[in-house]
Enzyme design. Structure first.
Site, PDB file in Angstrom:
ATOM      1  N   HIS A 230     -19.060  49.948  19.916  1.00 50.46           N
ATOM      2  CA  HIS A 230     -20.126  49.119  20.282  1.00 50.46           C
ATOM      3  C   HIS A 230     -20.996  48.848  21.727  1.00 50.46           C
ATOM      4  O   HIS A 230     -22.223  49.434  21.832  1.00 50.46           O
ATOM      5  CB  HIS A 230     -20.418  48.119  18.870  1.00 50.46           C
ATOM      6  CG  HIS A 230     -19.512  46.937  19.388  1.00 50.46           C
ATOM      7  ND1 HIS A 230     -17.747  46.805  19.869  1.00 50.46           N
ATOM      8  CD2 HIS A 230     -19.572  45.519  20.675  1.00 50.46           C
ATOM      9  CE1 HIS A 230     -17.370  46.080  20.541  1.00 50.46           C
ATOM     10  NE2 HIS A 230     -18.238  45.134  20.691  1.00 50.46           N
ATOM     11  N   ASP A 231     -19.775  48.455  22.402  1.00 50.50           N
ATOM     12  CA  ASP A 231     -20.703  48.664  23.701  1.00 50.50           C
ATOM     13  C   ASP A 231     -20.310  49.511  24.378  1.00 50.50           C
ATOM     14  O   ASP A 231     -20.318  49.402  25.591  1.00 50.50           O
ATOM     15  CB  ASP A 231     -19.566  47.461  24.168  1.00 50.50           C
ATOM     16  CG  ASP A 231     -20.133  45.862  23.844  1.00 50.50           C
ATOM     17  OD1 ASP A 231     -21.286  45.858  23.824  1.00 50.50           O
ATOM     18  OD2 ASP A 231     -19.230  45.623  23.928  1.00 50.50           O
ATOM     19  N   LYS A 234     -21.976  50.298  28.306  1.00 51.78           N
ATOM     20  CA  LYS A 234     -21.759  49.651  29.247  1.00 51.78           C
ATOM     21  C   LYS A 234     -21.131  49.815  30.510  1.00 51.78           C
ATOM     22  O   LYS A 234     -21.135  49.883  31.428  1.00 51.78           O
ATOM     23  CB  LYS A 234     -20.367  48.367  29.015  1.00 51.78           C
ATOM     24  CG  LYS A 234     -21.268  47.206  28.176  1.00 51.78           C
ATOM     25  CD  LYS A 234     -19.375  45.759  28.091  1.00 51.78           C
ATOM     26  CE  LYS A 234     -20.578  45.397  27.424  1.00 51.78           C
ATOM     27  NZ  LYS A 234     -19.151  43.650  26.795  1.00 51.78           N
ATOM     28  N   HIS A 259     -27.227  47.660  27.695  1.00 49.22           N
ATOM     29  CA  HIS A 259     -25.991  48.283  27.286  1.00 49.22           C
ATOM     30  C   HIS A 259     -26.486  48.494  25.764  1.00 49.22           C
ATOM     31  O   HIS A 259     -25.975  49.647  24.985  1.00 49.22           O
ATOM     32  CB  HIS A 259     -24.871  47.617  27.359  1.00 49.22           C
ATOM     33  CG  HIS A 259     -24.950  46.258  26.654  1.00 49.22           C
ATOM     34  ND1 HIS A 259     -25.733  45.367  27.108  1.00 49.22           N
ATOM     35  CD2 HIS A 259     -24.061  46.142  25.319  1.00 49.22           C
ATOM     36  CE1 HIS A 259     -25.041  44.505  25.322  1.00 49.22           C
ATOM     37  NE2 HIS A 259     -24.091  45.301  24.617  1.00 49.22           N
ATOM     38  N   ASP A 314     -18.075  40.882  16.647  1.00 49.26           N
ATOM     39  CA  ASP A 314     -17.731  40.920  18.198  1.00 49.26           C
ATOM     40  C   ASP A 314     -18.349  39.530  18.598  1.00 49.26           C
ATOM     41  O   ASP A 314     -17.668  39.063  19.514  1.00 49.26           O
ATOM     42  CB  ASP A 314     -19.181  41.642  18.559  1.00 49.26           C
ATOM     43  CG  ASP A 314     -19.681  41.877  19.986  1.00 49.26           C
ATOM     44  OD1 ASP A 314     -18.518  42.210  20.652  1.00 49.26           O
ATOM     45  OD2 ASP A 314     -20.184  41.984  20.665  1.00 49.26           O
TER      46      ASP A 314
HETATM   47  P1  C2E Z   1     -19.477  40.073  25.416  1.00 48.07           P
HETATM   48  O1  C2E Z   1     -18.598  39.362  26.358  1.00 48.07           O
HETATM   49  O2  C2E Z   1     -18.484  41.005  25.133  1.00 48.07           O
HETATM   50  O3  C2E Z   1     -20.404  39.129  24.342  1.00 48.07           O
HETATM   51  C1  C2E Z   1     -21.133  39.281  23.241  1.00 48.07           C
HETATM   52  C2  C2E Z   1     -21.779  37.850  22.851  1.00 48.07           C
HETATM   53  O4  C2E Z   1     -20.590  37.482  22.483  1.00 48.07           O
HETATM   54  C3  C2E Z   1     -22.570  37.187  23.802  1.00 48.07           C
HETATM   55  O5  C2E Z   1     -23.888  38.357  23.670  1.00 48.07           O
HETATM   56  C4  C2E Z   1     -22.636  36.272  23.068  1.00 48.07           C
HETATM   57  O6  C2E Z   1     -23.618  36.702  21.510  1.00 48.07           O
HETATM   58  C5  C2E Z   1     -21.826  35.841  22.598  1.00 48.07           C
HETATM   59  N1  C2E Z   1     -20.858  35.128  24.085  1.00 48.07           N
HETATM   60  C6  C2E Z   1     -19.953  35.353  24.188  1.00 48.07           C
HETATM   61  N2  C2E Z   1     -19.224  34.581  25.012  1.00 48.07           N
HETATM   62  C7  C2E Z   1     -20.252  33.470  25.057  1.00 48.07           C
HETATM   63  C8  C2E Z   1     -20.237  32.242  25.058  1.00 48.07           C
HETATM   64  O7  C2E Z   1     -19.970  31.439  26.010  1.00 48.07           O
HETATM   65  N3  C2E Z   1     -21.109  31.072  24.082  1.00 48.07           N
HETATM   66  C9  C2E Z   1     -21.647  31.877  23.420  1.00 48.07           C
HETATM   67  N4  C2E Z   1     -22.663  30.390  22.833  1.00 48.07           N
HETATM   68  N5  C2E Z   1     -22.155  33.045  23.118  1.00 48.07           N
HETATM   69  C10 C2E Z   1     -20.989  33.723  23.549  1.00 48.07           C
HETATM   70  P2  C2E Z   1     -24.446  38.408  24.894  1.00 48.07           P
HETATM   71  O8  C2E Z   1     -24.917  36.858  25.617  1.00 48.07           O
HETATM   72  O9  C2E Z   1     -25.575  39.540  24.599  1.00 48.07           O
HETATM   73  O10 C2E Z   1     -24.370  38.975  26.060  1.00 48.07           O
HETATM   74  C11 C2E Z   1     -23.521  39.522  26.202  1.00 48.07           C
HETATM   75  C12 C2E Z   1     -22.666  41.059  27.247  1.00 48.07           C
HETATM   76  O11 C2E Z   1     -23.295  40.642  28.378  1.00 48.07           O
HETATM   77  C13 C2E Z   1     -21.240  39.929  27.264  1.00 48.07           C
HETATM   78  O12 C2E Z   1     -20.986  40.503  25.710  1.00 48.07           O
HETATM   79  C14 C2E Z   1     -21.230  40.490  28.949  1.00 48.07           C
HETATM   80  O13 C2E Z   1     -20.008  41.012  28.414  1.00 48.07           O
HETATM   81  C15 C2E Z   1     -22.413  39.871  29.086  1.00 48.07           C
HETATM   82  N6  C2E Z   1     -22.219  38.553  29.596  1.00 48.07           N
HETATM   83  C16 C2E Z   1     -23.126  37.385  28.814  1.00 48.07           C
HETATM   84  N7  C2E Z   1     -23.267  36.250  29.455  1.00 48.07           N
HETATM   85  C17 C2E Z   1     -23.056  36.893  30.538  1.00 48.07           C
HETATM   86  C18 C2E Z   1     -22.667  35.808  31.890  1.00 48.07           C
HETATM   87  O14 C2E Z   1     -22.822  34.450  31.996  1.00 48.07           O
HETATM   88  N8  C2E Z   1     -21.368  36.661  32.911  1.00 48.07           N
HETATM   89  C19 C2E Z   1     -20.878  37.787  32.727  1.00 48.07           C
HETATM   90  N9  C2E Z   1     -20.604  38.813  33.476  1.00 48.07           N
HETATM   91  N10 C2E Z   1     -21.461  38.654  31.619  1.00 48.07           N
HETATM   92  C20 C2E Z   1     -21.783  38.113  30.475  1.00 48.07           C
HETATM   93 FE    FE Z   2     -22.824  44.229  23.236  1.00 48.85          FE
END
Ligand code: C2E
Ligand code: FE
Ligand code: SIN
Ligand code: SIN
Length: 387
Positions: A230-231, A234, A259, A314
């Protein structure tokens, strides 16, 4: 009492039914169980064992019932009655196993069973190559006769082609899975030290939820194998963004969202059904049920069911695992979040299935407990058929 003619008709019906039933099952373990159950019924005997020849190790393997559990047993290709049949291609009909020098008592010893009569025929594929041995044991009354031999040979040829099909299907899945898994790890290892665990979780959670929704077994398996990609997109995201230890700025987040587009591009126009599913999942796993997700803002059933499932898997796992930008959450808190978002982020039907299989999800999660234990490969189960 049935007349001879009725008996014959009855057997013919059972044979036709057998052909229909076995040709539909593509999952090898299930197929072997079905074959054994049917054959016992048709030939009126107590046991049926299907031995499969593993050409890589020169062993015959089988599943045997042992204290209500099915365990795999393996023996060298040339051992026992089964070995003799595999080596010579001849049918062997035995009245008293323990009087036979070739009889291998190990299986009886293991299962606490007492074998008396055995009828064993080779399983040959359409090319005439021996792919295994079909054994029936302990006729319910008397000895196996020539008619039984004929019927078992016939059942054997029907079973052999079904078994070969199932093997082809599973081998295909396995080699596809290996490639997919390697690709997925390449894509994700940069932002997560525990990529292998995250991918295993996504794979298992997605399959469990799909099962909970009642999707057909083939689709469940396809999703199990496709979801780890799925990712994959990236790979196209710069380190400065992907590995940023804190919150992303709005432009950085916009970049991050690409991504999904990169993933869809990488997987576009694939020949294989698996990669086609993977493409849909990569493209749409961040769409939301109410149409406020990305990249296309599609909603409801416009989003592929596979993507709606992976989205829940996910987010649940992302919340339960530590990330550079956030600590891990308690699974109960993550579960509550999934429920809160039902109907907004997530398909309520998928959330319902998630809830239904939650015990199974928690079990998989707790094996690794969100910590960084490295599991080599994806799971042992995926490797279980090694011919
Ligand atoms: P990921 O880390 O694999 O997170 C996948 C999805 O899980 C996120 O999609 C979000 O829907 C949910 N998620 C993860 N952590 C949290 C959280 O703390 N709170 C909530 N409410 N939901 C959470 P999203 O937001 O579209 O992000 C996609 C990807 O973008 C993430 O994959 C990560 O790789 C990156 N990302 C998102 N926000 C941040 C950030 O603040 N800092 C960094 N370094 N990367 C981020
Ligand atoms: Fe994703
Ligand atoms: C053998 O082929 O010798 C083993 C027979 C059995 O299935 O118990
Ligand atoms: C791997 O390529 O890391 C192993 C995949 C598998 O489970 O076969």
């Amino acid at each position: 009492m049935m007349t001879k003619e009725e008996e014959l008709q009855n057997r013919l019906n059972l044979l036709v039914q057998f052909g229909g039933v076995v040709s539909k099952e593509t999952h090898l373990d299930k197929l072997l169980e079905i074959i054994a159950a049917q054959v016992k019924k048709i030939l009126n005997c107590d046991r049926c064992t299907v031995f499969i020849l593993d050409r890589h190790t020169n062993e015959l393997w089988s599943k045997v019932a042992q204290k209500m559990q099915h365990n795999e047993i393996r023996m060298p290709f040339n051992r026992g009655i089964a070995g003799e049949v595999a080596a010579t291609g001849k049918t062997i009909n035995i009245r008293n196993a323990y009087e036979e020098a070739h009889f291998n008592q190990d299986i009886d010893r293991l299962t606490g069973y007492h074998t008396k009569t055995i009828l064993a025929v080779p399983l040959k594929n359409v090319g005439g190559h021996i792919i295994g041995v079909f054994e029936i044991i302990n006729k319910n009354n008397g000895y196996f006769n020539e008619e039984d031999e004929g019927i078992l040979q016939l059942l054997g040829s029907l079973a052999a082609s079904a078994i070969e099909n199932a093997q082809l299907y599973e081998n295909l899945s396995k080699s596809q899975l290996e490639t997919i898994y390697r690709l997925a790890i390449t894509a994700e290892y940069r932002d997560q030290q525990d990529t292998a665990i995250h991918l295993k979780h996504i794979s298992e959670y997605s399959a469990l939820i799909a099962q909970g929704m009642g999707l057909p077994e083939k689709e469940v398996e396809n999703l199990r194998y496709a979801s780890p990609l799925h990712d994959i997109g990236k790979v196209g995201i710069a380190d400065a963004i992907l590995l940023k230890p804190g919150k992303l700025t709005a432009p950085e987040y916009d970049e991050m969202k690409k991504h999904t587009l990169y993933g869809a591009k990488i997987l576009a126009n694939a020949e294989s059904l698996l990669l086609q599913i993977a493409c849909k999942v990569a493209a749409s796993h961040h769409e939301k049920f109410n149409g406020t997700g990305y990249p296309s803002k599609i909603k409801g059933e416009e989003i592929s069911i596979y993507a709606r499932i992976v989205s829940v898997a996910d987010v649940f796992d992302a919340l339960c695992m530590p990330r550079v930008y956030k600590p891990k959450w308690d699974p109960e808190k993550a579960r509550a979040y999934i429920h809160e978002e039902s109907g907004t982020s997530f398909d309520p039907g998928v959330v319902e299935a998630f809830e239904k299989v939650y015990a199974g999800i928690l079990k998989i999660y707790s094996i690794t407990d969100g910590k960084t234990t490295i599991i080599p490969g994806i799971t042992k189960e995926f490797n279980r058929h090694t011919y």
